[in-house]
Design a protein around this motif. Structure first.
Motif, mmCIF file in Angstrom:
data_model
loop_
_atom_site.group_PDB
_atom_site.id
_atom_site.type_symbol
_atom_site.label_atom_id
_atom_site.label_comp_id
_atom_site.label_asym_id
_atom_site.label_seq_id
_atom_site.Cartn_x
_atom_site.Cartn_y
_atom_site.Cartn_z
ATOM 1 N N MET A 21 29.435 63.323 40.292
ATOM 2 C CA MET A 21 29.974 62.594 41.434
ATOM 3 C C MET A 21 31.499 62.624 41.317
ATOM 4 O O MET A 21 32.039 62.724 40.215
ATOM 5 N N GLN A 23 35.067 61.536 40.747
ATOM 6 C CA GLN A 23 35.607 60.488 39.864
ATOM 7 C C GLN A 23 37.118 60.384 40.033
ATOM 8 O O GLN A 23 37.741 61.242 40.638
ATOM 9 N N LEU A 38 36.060 54.107 44.748
ATOM 10 C CA LEU A 38 35.021 54.802 43.981
ATOM 11 C C LEU A 38 34.295 53.798 43.097
ATOM 12 O O LEU A 38 34.914 52.906 42.522
ATOM 13 N N SER A 42 29.062 54.857 36.446
ATOM 14 C CA SER A 42 28.577 56.207 36.738
ATOM 15 C C SER A 42 27.174 56.103 37.331
ATOM 16 O O SER A 42 26.503 55.073 37.188
ATOM 17 N N LEU A 43 26.721 57.176 37.961
ATOM 18 C CA LEU A 43 25.385 57.173 38.571
ATOM 19 C C LEU A 43 24.301 56.957 37.517
ATOM 20 O O LEU A 43 23.375 56.175 37.719
ATOM 21 N N ILE A 125 24.543 58.391 48.343
ATOM 22 C CA ILE A 125 25.356 59.535 47.916
ATOM 23 C C ILE A 125 25.626 60.378 49.156
ATOM 24 O O ILE A 125 24.699 60.704 49.899
ATOM 25 N N ARG A 155 32.341 51.055 52.211
ATOM 26 C CA ARG A 155 32.578 50.437 50.893
ATOM 27 C C ARG A 155 33.168 49.032 51.045
ATOM 28 O O ARG A 155 32.832 48.134 50.276
ATOM 29 N N PRO A 162 26.208 50.644 45.223
ATOM 30 C CA PRO A 162 26.779 51.890 44.698
ATOM 31 C C PRO A 162 26.765 52.980 45.775
ATOM 32 O O PRO A 162 25.741 53.169 46.442
ATOM 33 N N TYR A 164 28.293 56.943 46.140
ATOM 34 C CA TYR A 164 29.004 58.033 45.476
ATOM 35 C C TYR A 164 29.293 59.170 46.441
ATOM 36 O O TYR A 164 28.625 59.331 47.458
#
Ligand code: NCC
Length: 276
Positions: A21, A23, A38, A42-43, A125, A155, A162, A164
């Protein structure tokens, strides 16, 4: 035949496709503004270790499949774009762990994307087609759909969910493997959402069951299980090299042809279970 063995193919996918994803360390996303947007986790931290996972295509052949219970029995379920569960639980289940959406949906259908509660469940995602093997910076300047503002708006409205951005390099790494394993020249367009969705779950799960990506006996030219719209290209592909994606997945199937015929079900190992 130019094809690799199923085992070799699994190793190629595992070793050459980087499922990552976007970063903070990805060039243009290093700004303090992007830091706020962001996700911090992490995923893999967000989902944890997953055993058996399901990928549910949006195909019309899911209609009247009664696969809902079986799909929901998986530890995690991935769905695509605007594919609904409400009103369709009996056929597609109700669990949504990850929803993979394309940038067209986020940009062109922005009003719906920002309003529709369907998107508020699970991990989101988004992916966008980059030029062939372009650097992140080049893609960022000229995305296929400029979804970044809509991503930020989402967002802001749902900071806890979450969400991404898929590293766009993945799609061309997949495309290269599709082309190498096809006897014909395939169109220079990125794979459909289906292929990255499947490979993403192979990185997160021990096993991945894919439903109605390879059509069952219920095969139909109805595009989606949730719409009365007929188009043969939905199943066979037009812009996306969908037929080649399906051939590749068929080649790696560890389940039976009977399971494809009755359930539209393909079983793939997670990369953790692949020994190269
Ligand atoms: O239709 P779509 O795909 O959202 O479907 C998700 C994935 O399910 C698999 N599929 C779908 C229908 C079908 N009859 N057989 C299938 O195997 C495919 O793997 C597909 O990827 C996409 O891939 O993102 C796509 O998105 C739509 C559309 O943008 C979204 O639904 C949002 O509205 C595209 N359609 C159009 O642009 C008109 C489609 O080409 C690809």
């Amino acid at each position: 035949n130019a094809k690799l063995s199923p085992e070799q193919l699994l190793c190629q996918l595992r070793d050459r496709v980087n499922v990552t994803m976007i970063q903070r360390s990805d060039g243009p996303f290093g700004t303090s503004e992007w830091q706020q947007y962001l996700p911090g986790k992490s995923l893999s931290e967000a989902v944890g270790h997953l055993g058996c996972c399901a990928v549910v295509s949006s195909a019309g052949s899911l209609k009247s499949s009664h696969l809902g219970q079986e799909i929901d029995s998986h530890d995690a379920v991935l769905r695509f774009n605007g594919a609904p569960v409400r009103g369709f639980q009996d056929d597609v289940g109700q669990k949504t762990t990850i929803r993979l959406v394309n940038s067209q949906l986020v940009t062109v259908e922005e009003q719906q994307f920002l309003r529709e509660p369907l998107y508020n469940t699970g991990i989101l995602i988004v992916w966008d087609p980059a030029p062939y093997h372009a650097e992140i910076r080049e893609w960022y300047r000229k995305p296929d759909y400029n979804f970044f503002e809509s991503y930020k708006a989402y967002r802001r409205a749902h900071p806890e969910q979450p969400f991404y951005i898929l590293n766009p390099k993945m799609q061309w790494q997949l495309w290269d493997i599709l082309q190498e394993n096809s006897l014909e020249h395939i169109q220079p367009n990125p794979p459909s959402s289906g292929m990255p969705g499947i490979v993403l779950m192979m990185t997160l799960c021990d096993q991945v069951d894919v439903y109605e990506f390879l059509p069952s006996k219920r095969q139909t030219d109805i595009c989606h299980y949730y719409q009365k719209f007929h188009d043969h290209a939905c199943t066979m592909g037009a812009y996306h090299p969908l037929l080649f994606e399906k051939n590749l997945v068929k080649h790696m199937n560890q389940g039976t042809d009977e399971d494809i015929y009755t359930h539209g079900k393909v079983t793939l190992p997670g990369f953790r279970k692949v020994h190269c």
